[in-house]
Design an enzyme around this catalytic site. Structure first.
Site, PDB file in Angstrom:
ATOM      1  N   ASN A  13       0.654  -1.228   0.004  1.00 52.45           N
ATOM      2  CA  ASN A  13      -0.115   0.029  -0.025  1.00 52.45           C
ATOM      3  C   ASN A  13       0.958   1.279   0.082  1.00 52.45           C
ATOM      4  OD1 ASN A  13      -1.635   2.001   0.497  1.00 52.45           O
ATOM      5  ND2 ASN A  13      -2.295   1.225   2.849  1.00 52.45           N
ATOM      6  N   TRP A  14       1.171   1.774  -1.162  1.00 55.77           N
ATOM      7  CA  TRP A  14       2.075   2.868  -1.300  1.00 55.77           C
ATOM      8  C   TRP A  14       1.502   4.370  -0.697  1.00 55.77           C
ATOM      9  CZ3 TRP A  14       4.649   2.657  -6.769  1.00 55.77           C
ATOM     10  CH2 TRP A  14       5.179   1.260  -6.944  1.00 55.77           C
ATOM     11  N   LYS A  15       0.339   4.253  -0.359  1.00 53.99           N
ATOM     12  CA  LYS A  15      -0.317   5.558   0.154  1.00 53.99           C
ATOM     13  C   LYS A  15      -0.044   6.694  -0.860  1.00 53.99           C
ATOM     14  CE  LYS A  15      -0.165   3.419   4.877  1.00 53.99           C
ATOM     15  NZ  LYS A  15      -0.073   3.636   6.044  1.00 53.99           N
ATOM     16  N   HIS A  98      -9.555   1.348   4.260  1.00 52.61           N
ATOM     17  CA  HIS A  98      -8.449   1.508   4.992  1.00 52.61           C
ATOM     18  C   HIS A  98      -8.777   2.599   6.267  1.00 52.61           C
ATOM     19  CE1 HIS A  98      -4.255   2.900   6.293  1.00 52.61           C
ATOM     20  NE2 HIS A  98      -3.881   1.781   5.457  1.00 52.61           N
ATOM     21  N   GLU A 100      -7.237   4.980   7.281  1.00 49.79           N
ATOM     22  CA  GLU A 100      -6.837   6.462   7.024  1.00 49.79           C
ATOM     23  C   GLU A 100      -7.843   6.939   6.291  1.00 49.79           C
ATOM     24  OE1 GLU A 100      -3.103   5.664   5.480  1.00 49.79           O
ATOM     25  OE2 GLU A 100      -2.156   5.045   7.147  1.00 49.79           O
ATOM     26  N   GLU A 170      -5.561  -4.523  10.326  1.00 52.91           N
ATOM     27  CA  GLU A 170      -4.622  -3.454  10.661  1.00 52.91           C
ATOM     28  C   GLU A 170      -4.858  -2.776  12.107  1.00 52.91           C
ATOM     29  OE1 GLU A 170      -2.365  -2.568   6.812  1.00 52.91           O
ATOM     30  OE2 GLU A 170      -4.219  -1.253   7.084  1.00 52.91           O
ATOM     31  N   GLY A 176       2.493   2.481  10.914  1.00 51.15           N
ATOM     32  CA  GLY A 176       3.229   3.531  10.648  1.00 51.15           C
ATOM     33  C   GLY A 176       4.220   3.787  12.023  1.00 51.15           C
ATOM     34  N   SER A 210       3.178  -1.929  10.429  1.00 53.12           N
ATOM     35  CA  SER A 210       4.721  -2.063  10.861  1.00 53.12           C
ATOM     36  C   SER A 210       5.331  -3.479  10.469  1.00 53.12           C
ATOM     37  CB  SER A 210       5.023  -1.587  12.254  1.00 53.12           C
ATOM     38  OG  SER A 210       4.637  -0.156  12.222  1.00 53.12           O
ATOM     39  N   GLY A 231       2.677  -1.022   4.387  1.00 59.35           N
ATOM     40  CA  GLY A 231       2.786   0.376   3.895  1.00 59.35           C
ATOM     41  C   GLY A 231       4.225   0.685   3.782  1.00 59.35           C
TER      42      GLY A 231
HETATM   43  P1  PGA Z   1       2.663   0.426   7.734  1.00 56.33           P
HETATM   44  O1  PGA Z   1       1.219   0.742   6.891  1.00 56.33           O
HETATM   45  O2  PGA Z   1       3.440  -0.656   7.093  1.00 56.33           O
HETATM   46  O3  PGA Z   1       3.527   1.720   7.097  1.00 56.33           O
HETATM   47  O4  PGA Z   1       2.405   0.422   9.322  1.00 56.33           O
HETATM   48  C1  PGA Z   1       0.421  -0.375   6.849  1.00 56.33           C
HETATM   49  C2  PGA Z   1      -0.966   0.250   6.216  1.00 56.33           C
HETATM   50  O5  PGA Z   1      -1.478   1.322   6.646  1.00 56.33           O
HETATM   51  O6  PGA Z   1      -1.560  -0.544   5.285  1.00 56.33           O
END
Ligand code: PGA
Length: 254
Positions: A13-15, A98, A100, A170, A176, A210, A231
Site C-alpha cells: 500500500n504505497w499511500k 483503510h 486512514e 490492521e 506506521g 509495521s 505500507g
Molecule cells: P505500515 O502501513 O506498514 O507503514 O505500518 C500499513 C498500512 O497502513 O496498510
C-alpha cells in the site's frame, strides 16, 4: 475452491507516495527479481501512477491494486474514480476501508459494504481493512470492533463471494509506528475475524501495521495469517522483497 485458496499474499500500500517516474523505477526493480513460487504479490500505487504501473507490470506476475474507489460506474461524483475505470487500465485489486480513509474521508461501514459489492461485480478483488484504535485496544474492545467492521463490510454477500475477498487486520496503533501486534495475539484476532462471516474460512486474511522483513517471518508462521498489507516497507524494492522472502516458507503450507 482449490487447496491453495489461502496462498500467501503480500500487498504493498504505497499511500500518497511515488510520482510516475518513481513508480516506474521501483516496479522495474521489483519485476527484475524472481519472485518465490506460490506467493501472490500486489502493489497499490496512487491513482496518477496506475497507468504507468500497469504498463510496467504487463506480462509479470505482480498484481495491480488501487487504494480506494467509488462504488458507482460513472456519474456526478467530482474527484472520484470508478471500478470500470480501474478495470480498464488493468487494476484487479482494490484496498477498501483503510483506517486512514475511515478517519479522514468519512468512510463508513455501510459505504465499505457498497464498495465491496461493487468491486466484486466489476472483477476487482477487495482487500478490506479493519482494525481497532489504540484506545479501543486498551479498553479491550478489539474483538467487538473488528468483528462489527467485518460483518458490516460483508453484509448480504454470499459466502462464495466472501471467499474471493481479502481482509487485512490492521491495528491502527501499529500502522506506521514501528510497533507490531504480538504475532500470537494478531493470529487470535484474525481467527475471530475468520469465524465472524461465512466464507472467510476460505479467504485470505492479512496482517498490516509495521510489518517488515525482520518481523514478517514470525507473523507468517501463525496459522491464520495469510500475508501482509505493507505500507512503509513497500516503498523500496529491498524492504518489500525482504517481506516477500519471509513469506516464502508459508507457500504451499496451507
Ligand atoms: P505500515 O502501513 O506498514 O507503514 O505500518 C500499513 C498500512 O497502513 O496498510
Amino acid at each position: 475452491m482449490s487447496a491453495d485458496a489461502r496462498r500467501p499474499l503480500i500487498a504493498g500500500n504505497w499511500k500518497m507516495h511515488k510520482t510516475i517516474a518513481e513508480t516506474r523505477a521501483l516496479l522495474r526493480e521489483l519485476r527484475a527479481y524472481p519472485l518465490p513460487a506460490g506467493i501472490d504479490v500486489v502493489v497499490a500505487p496512487p491513482f496518477t501512477a496506475l497507468v504507468a504501473a500497469s504498463e510496467e507490470l504487463h506480462g509479470t506476475a505482480i498484481g495491480l491494486g488501487a487504494q480506494t474507489m467509488h462504488e458507482g460506474e460513472h456519474g456526478a461524483y467530482t474527484g472520484e474514480i470508478s471500478p470500470l475505470m480501474l478495470h480498464e487500465i488493468g487494476v484487479r485489486w482494490v484496498i477498501l476501508g483503510h483506517s486512514e480513509r475511515r478517519a479522514t474521508c468519512n468512510e463508513s461501514d455501510a459505504g465499505v459494504n457498497r464498495k465491496v459489492r461493487s468491486a466484486l461485480a466489476h472483477g476487482l478483488t477487495p482487500i478490506v481493512a479493519v482494525g481497532e484504535s489504540e484506545g479501543e485496544h486498551r479498553r479491550g474492545e478489539t474483538h467487538a470492533i473488528v468483528v462489527a467492521q467485518t460483518r458490516a463490510a460483508f453484509a448480504n454477500i454470499e459466502p462464495d463471494e466472501v471467499a474471493r475477498c481479502v481482509v487485512a487486520y490492521e491495528p491502527i496503533w501499529a500502522i506506521g509506528t514501528g510497533l507490531i501486534d504480538d504475532p500470537a495475539n494478531a493470529n487470535a484476532v484474525i481467527a475471530e475475524i475468520r469465524a465472524s462471516v461465512a466464507g472467510l474460512e476460505r479467504a485470505r486474511i492479512l496482517y498490516g501495521g509495521s510489518m517488515k522483513g525482520d518481523n514478517a517471518a514470525a507473523l507468517m508462521a501463525q496459522s491464520d495469517i495469510d500475508g501482509g498489507l505493507i505500507g512503509g516497507a513497500s516503498l523500496k524494492a529491498e524492504s518489500f522483497l525482504a517481506v516477500i522472502e519471509a513469506a516464502a516458507p508459508r507457500a504451499g503450507a496451507t
